[in-house]
Design a protein around this motif. Structure first.
Motif, PDB file in Angstrom:
ATOM      1  N   ALA A 287       0.824  -1.215   0.000  1.00 58.76           N
ATOM      2  CA  ALA A 287       0.000   0.000   0.000  1.00 58.76           C
ATOM      3  C   ALA A 287       0.856   1.263   0.000  1.00 58.76           C
ATOM      4  CB  ALA A 287      -0.940  -0.010   1.209  1.00 58.76           C
ATOM      5  N   LYS A 288       2.086   1.190   0.481  1.00 60.27           N
ATOM      6  CA  LYS A 288       2.980   2.344   0.469  1.00 60.27           C
ATOM      7  C   LYS A 288       3.308   2.797  -0.945  1.00 60.27           C
ATOM      8  CE  LYS A 288       5.319   0.962   4.763  1.00 60.27           C
ATOM      9  NZ  LYS A 288       6.624   0.570   5.362  1.00 60.27           N
ATOM     10  N   TYR A 289       3.133   1.900  -1.908  1.00 58.60           N
ATOM     11  CA  TYR A 289       3.462   2.180  -3.306  1.00 58.60           C
ATOM     12  C   TYR A 289       2.222   2.247  -4.190  1.00 58.60           C
ATOM     13  CZ  TYR A 289       7.947   0.758  -1.391  1.00 58.60           C
ATOM     14  OH  TYR A 289       9.080   0.644  -0.596  1.00 58.60           O
ATOM     15  N   GLY A 290       1.062   2.320  -3.567  1.00 59.15           N
ATOM     16  CA  GLY A 290      -0.170   2.401  -4.332  1.00 59.15           C
ATOM     17  C   GLY A 290      -0.668   1.065  -4.844  1.00 59.15           C
ATOM     18  N   LEU A 291      -0.077  -0.029  -4.385  1.00 57.52           N
ATOM     19  CA  LEU A 291      -0.506  -1.359  -4.787  1.00 57.52           C
ATOM     20  C   LEU A 291      -1.582  -1.872  -3.831  1.00 57.52           C
ATOM     21  CD1 LEU A 291       3.043  -2.828  -5.498  1.00 57.52           C
ATOM     22  CD2 LEU A 291       1.330  -2.242  -7.219  1.00 57.52           C
ATOM     23  N   SER A 292      -2.400  -2.783  -4.314  1.00 59.64           N
ATOM     24  CA  SER A 292      -3.505  -3.298  -3.513  1.00 59.64           C
ATOM     25  C   SER A 292      -3.416  -4.819  -3.404  1.00 59.64           C
ATOM     26  CB  SER A 292      -4.847  -2.908  -4.142  1.00 59.64           C
ATOM     27  OG  SER A 292      -5.033  -3.604  -5.370  1.00 59.64           O
ATOM     28  N   LYS A 293      -4.406  -5.389  -2.744  1.00 55.34           N
ATOM     29  CA  LYS A 293      -4.430  -6.835  -2.520  1.00 55.34           C
ATOM     30  C   LYS A 293      -4.385  -7.606  -3.833  1.00 55.34           C
ATOM     31  CE  LYS A 293      -6.833 -10.182   0.418  1.00 55.34           C
ATOM     32  NZ  LYS A 293      -7.931 -10.372   1.392  1.00 55.34           N
ATOM     33  N   ARG A 294      -4.992  -7.074  -4.877  1.00 53.82           N
ATOM     34  CA  ARG A 294      -5.006  -7.793  -6.143  1.00 53.82           C
ATOM     35  C   ARG A 294      -3.637  -7.825  -6.823  1.00 53.82           C
ATOM     36  NH1 ARG A 294      -9.067  -5.659 -10.222  1.00 53.82           N
ATOM     37  NH2 ARG A 294     -10.393  -5.630  -8.371  1.00 53.82           N
ATOM     38  N   ASP A 295      -2.698  -7.011  -6.335  1.00 58.65           N
ATOM     39  CA  ASP A 295      -1.344  -7.000  -6.892  1.00 58.65           C
ATOM     40  C   ASP A 295      -0.421  -8.010  -6.219  1.00 58.65           C
ATOM     41  OD1 ASP A 295      -1.526  -4.740  -8.813  1.00 58.65           O
ATOM     42  OD2 ASP A 295      -1.977  -3.587  -6.993  1.00 58.65           O
ATOM     43  N   ILE A 296      -0.910  -8.702  -5.196  1.00 62.29           N
ATOM     44  CA  ILE A 296      -0.093  -9.687  -4.486  1.00 62.29           C
ATOM     45  C   ILE A 296      -0.191 -11.019  -5.226  1.00 62.29           C
ATOM     46  CG2 ILE A 296       0.396 -10.776  -2.287  1.00 62.29           C
ATOM     47  CD1 ILE A 296       0.665  -7.672  -2.391  1.00 62.29           C
ATOM     48  N   VAL A 297       0.895 -11.387  -5.895  1.00 61.59           N
ATOM     49  CA  VAL A 297       0.920 -12.596  -6.721  1.00 61.59           C
ATOM     50  C   VAL A 297       1.662 -13.709  -5.980  1.00 61.59           C
ATOM     51  CG1 VAL A 297       0.778 -11.285  -8.864  1.00 61.59           C
ATOM     52  CG2 VAL A 297       3.025 -11.789  -7.882  1.00 61.59           C
ATOM     53  N   PRO A 298       1.626 -14.944  -6.490  1.00 62.43           N
ATOM     54  CA  PRO A 298       2.395 -16.027  -5.858  1.00 62.43           C
ATOM     55  C   PRO A 298       3.865 -15.649  -5.715  1.00 62.43           C
ATOM     56  CG  PRO A 298       0.832 -16.954  -7.409  1.00 62.43           C
ATOM     57  CD  PRO A 298       0.776 -15.459  -7.592  1.00 62.43           C
ATOM     58  N   ASN A 299       4.430 -15.938  -4.580  1.00 71.77           N
ATOM     59  CA  ASN A 299       5.718 -15.380  -4.190  1.00 71.77           C
ATOM     60  C   ASN A 299       6.812 -16.439  -4.052  1.00 71.77           C
ATOM     61  OD1 ASN A 299       3.881 -15.910  -1.714  1.00 71.77           O
ATOM     62  ND2 ASN A 299       5.960 -16.029  -0.883  1.00 71.77           N
ATOM     63  N   LEU A 300       8.034 -15.925  -3.870  1.00 72.61           N
ATOM     64  CA  LEU A 300       9.178 -16.745  -3.493  1.00 72.61           C
ATOM     65  C   LEU A 300       9.192 -16.951  -1.981  1.00 72.61           C
ATOM     66  CD1 LEU A 300      11.766 -14.907  -5.694  1.00 72.61           C
ATOM     67  CD2 LEU A 300      11.662 -17.393  -5.618  1.00 72.61           C
ATOM     68  N   ASN A 301       9.703 -18.093  -1.550  1.00 73.00           N
ATOM     69  CA  ASN A 301       9.887 -18.365  -0.124  1.00 73.00           C
ATOM     70  C   ASN A 301      11.340 -18.767   0.098  1.00 73.00           C
ATOM     71  OD1 ASN A 301       7.103 -18.100   0.896  1.00 73.00           O
ATOM     72  ND2 ASN A 301       6.696 -19.869  -0.413  1.00 73.00           N
ATOM     73  N   PHE A 302      12.193 -17.786   0.323  1.00 71.50           N
ATOM     74  CA  PHE A 302      13.591 -18.110   0.555  1.00 71.50           C
ATOM     75  C   PHE A 302      13.751 -18.876   1.871  1.00 71.50           C
ATOM     76  CE2 PHE A 302      14.139 -14.248  -2.176  1.00 71.50           C
ATOM     77  CZ  PHE A 302      14.691 -14.918  -3.262  1.00 71.50           C
ATOM     78  N   PHE A 303      14.608 -19.886   1.851  1.00 73.05           N
ATOM     79  CA  PHE A 303      14.944 -20.726   3.005  1.00 73.05           C
ATOM     80  C   PHE A 303      13.806 -21.640   3.443  1.00 73.05           C
ATOM     81  CE2 PHE A 303      17.254 -16.625   3.591  1.00 73.05           C
ATOM     82  CZ  PHE A 303      18.511 -17.069   3.228  1.00 73.05           C
ATOM     83  N   MET A 304      12.739 -21.762   2.668  1.00 71.76           N
ATOM     84  CA  MET A 304      11.634 -22.630   3.069  1.00 71.76           C
ATOM     85  C   MET A 304      11.756 -23.972   2.362  1.00 71.76           C
ATOM     86  SD  MET A 304       7.646 -21.627   3.614  1.00 71.76           S
ATOM     87  CE  MET A 304       6.750 -22.200   2.183  1.00 71.76           C
ATOM     88  N   ASN A 305      11.625 -25.046   3.121  1.00 72.07           N
ATOM     89  CA  ASN A 305      11.823 -26.411   2.642  1.00 72.07           C
ATOM     90  C   ASN A 305      10.470 -27.034   2.317  1.00 72.07           C
ATOM     91  OD1 ASN A 305      12.882 -28.902   2.029  1.00 72.07           O
ATOM     92  ND2 ASN A 305      13.428 -29.430   4.141  1.00 72.07           N
ATOM     93  N   VAL A 306      10.211 -27.248   1.008  1.00 72.71           N
ATOM     94  CA  VAL A 306       8.918 -27.778   0.563  1.00 72.71           C
ATOM     95  C   VAL A 306       9.164 -28.932  -0.412  1.00 72.71           C
ATOM     96  CG1 VAL A 306       6.669 -27.231  -0.452  1.00 72.71           C
ATOM     97  CG2 VAL A 306       7.928 -25.466   0.797  1.00 72.71           C
ATOM     98  N   PRO A 307       9.360 -30.143   0.091  1.00 78.33           N
ATOM     99  CA  PRO A 307       9.567 -31.289  -0.805  1.00 78.33           C
ATOM    100  C   PRO A 307       8.335 -31.555  -1.665  1.00 78.33           C
ATOM    101  CG  PRO A 307      10.175 -31.812   1.462  1.00 78.33           C
ATOM    102  CD  PRO A 307       9.444 -30.511   1.505  1.00 78.33           C
ATOM    103  N   ILE A 308       8.578 -31.969  -2.900  1.00 74.68           N
ATOM    104  CA  ILE A 308       7.502 -32.331  -3.829  1.00 74.68           C
ATOM    105  C   ILE A 308       7.667 -33.806  -4.181  1.00 74.68           C
ATOM    106  CG2 ILE A 308       6.432 -31.871  -6.069  1.00 74.68           C
ATOM    107  CD1 ILE A 308       7.603 -29.044  -5.923  1.00 74.68           C
TER     108      ILE A 308
END
Length: 217
Positions: A133-154
């Motif tokens: 919101a500090k940059y004029g972005l809203s909830k709809r601008d939040i896209v799938p993200n990176l998770n650094f250091f997170m362990n997610v086996p597939i």
């Protein structure tokens, strides 16, 4: 997964500690290096990138994974935008496990996964919305993200789950910006799964100017 210790040299532009559970953001200029250090170990760092002069161009997990042919982010990964351009490159990584499939925790997902008593616990999606919101972005601008250091086996069937992280205190990842980017971080507040060792801790973020190589004697 291949790892490489961090060795960046250059003028420090910014060096800050992100407290446990808190959001953070900054503009990283082309040629600068972003270093994220997991100072205590086992702390997931949810991250998003946007092109600094056009927020409509932003990180794309699908394009990033397709370009490198791997389910994980690590040394040598090119961070790709939804326009197919390289935003950053991973140039050093001492951990070797970084996820971009599991997304960010939210109040809604906490409720579904862990019960109604968790409905009002703080979550990464809310961190992202507040900082964006500090940059004029809203909830709809939040896209799938990176998770650094997170362990997610597939597994072979494509199922995945969040398990204990493997990052040690002091592990770090470095990315060099290929364009001016806005970086949004949520230092994950999750306490219901092991992505933070059930105990969120601070992380360190450092931005360096272009690396300066000293001539050999």
């Amino acid at each position: 997964m291949t790892t490489q210790s961090v060795q960046t040299r250059g003028r420090v532009v910014l060096d800050v500690e992100i407290p446990a559970r808190k959001p953070w953001s900054a503009i990283i200029r082309k040629g600068q290096t972003l270093r994220i250090t997991d100072t205590h170990g086992q702390q997931a760092v949810d991250t998003l990138f946007y092109r600094a002069d056009d927020f409509g161009e932003r990180y794309s997990g699908q394009d990033t994974l397709r370009a490198q042919g791997s389910a994980y982010v690590g040394l040598g990964t090119k961070i790709i935008s939804n326009e197919g351009r390289v935003m950053l490159r991973v140039t050093a990584d001492s951990c070797g496990l970084h996820d971009t499939s599991a997304g960010a925790c939210s109040c809604e997902s906490n409720t579904v996964r862990f019960g109604h008593q968790t409905r009002y616990q703080h979550a990464c999606r809310e961190n992202f919305v507040l900082e964006a919101a500090k940059y004029g972005l809203s909830k709809r601008d939040i896209v799938p993200n990176l998770n650094f250091f997170m362990n997610v086996p597939i597994d072979p069937a494509g199922n995945f789950t969040v398990v204990d992280g493997v990052s040690k205190p002091g592990d770090a990842i470095e990315l060099v910006a290929e364009m001016d980017v806005l970086c949004l971080i949520s230092n994950c507040p999750q306490i219901n799964n092991p992505c933070n060792g059930f105990f969120p801790t601070p992380v360190q973020v450092t931005i360096f100017d272009a690396t300066i190589f000293e001539p050999e004697a």
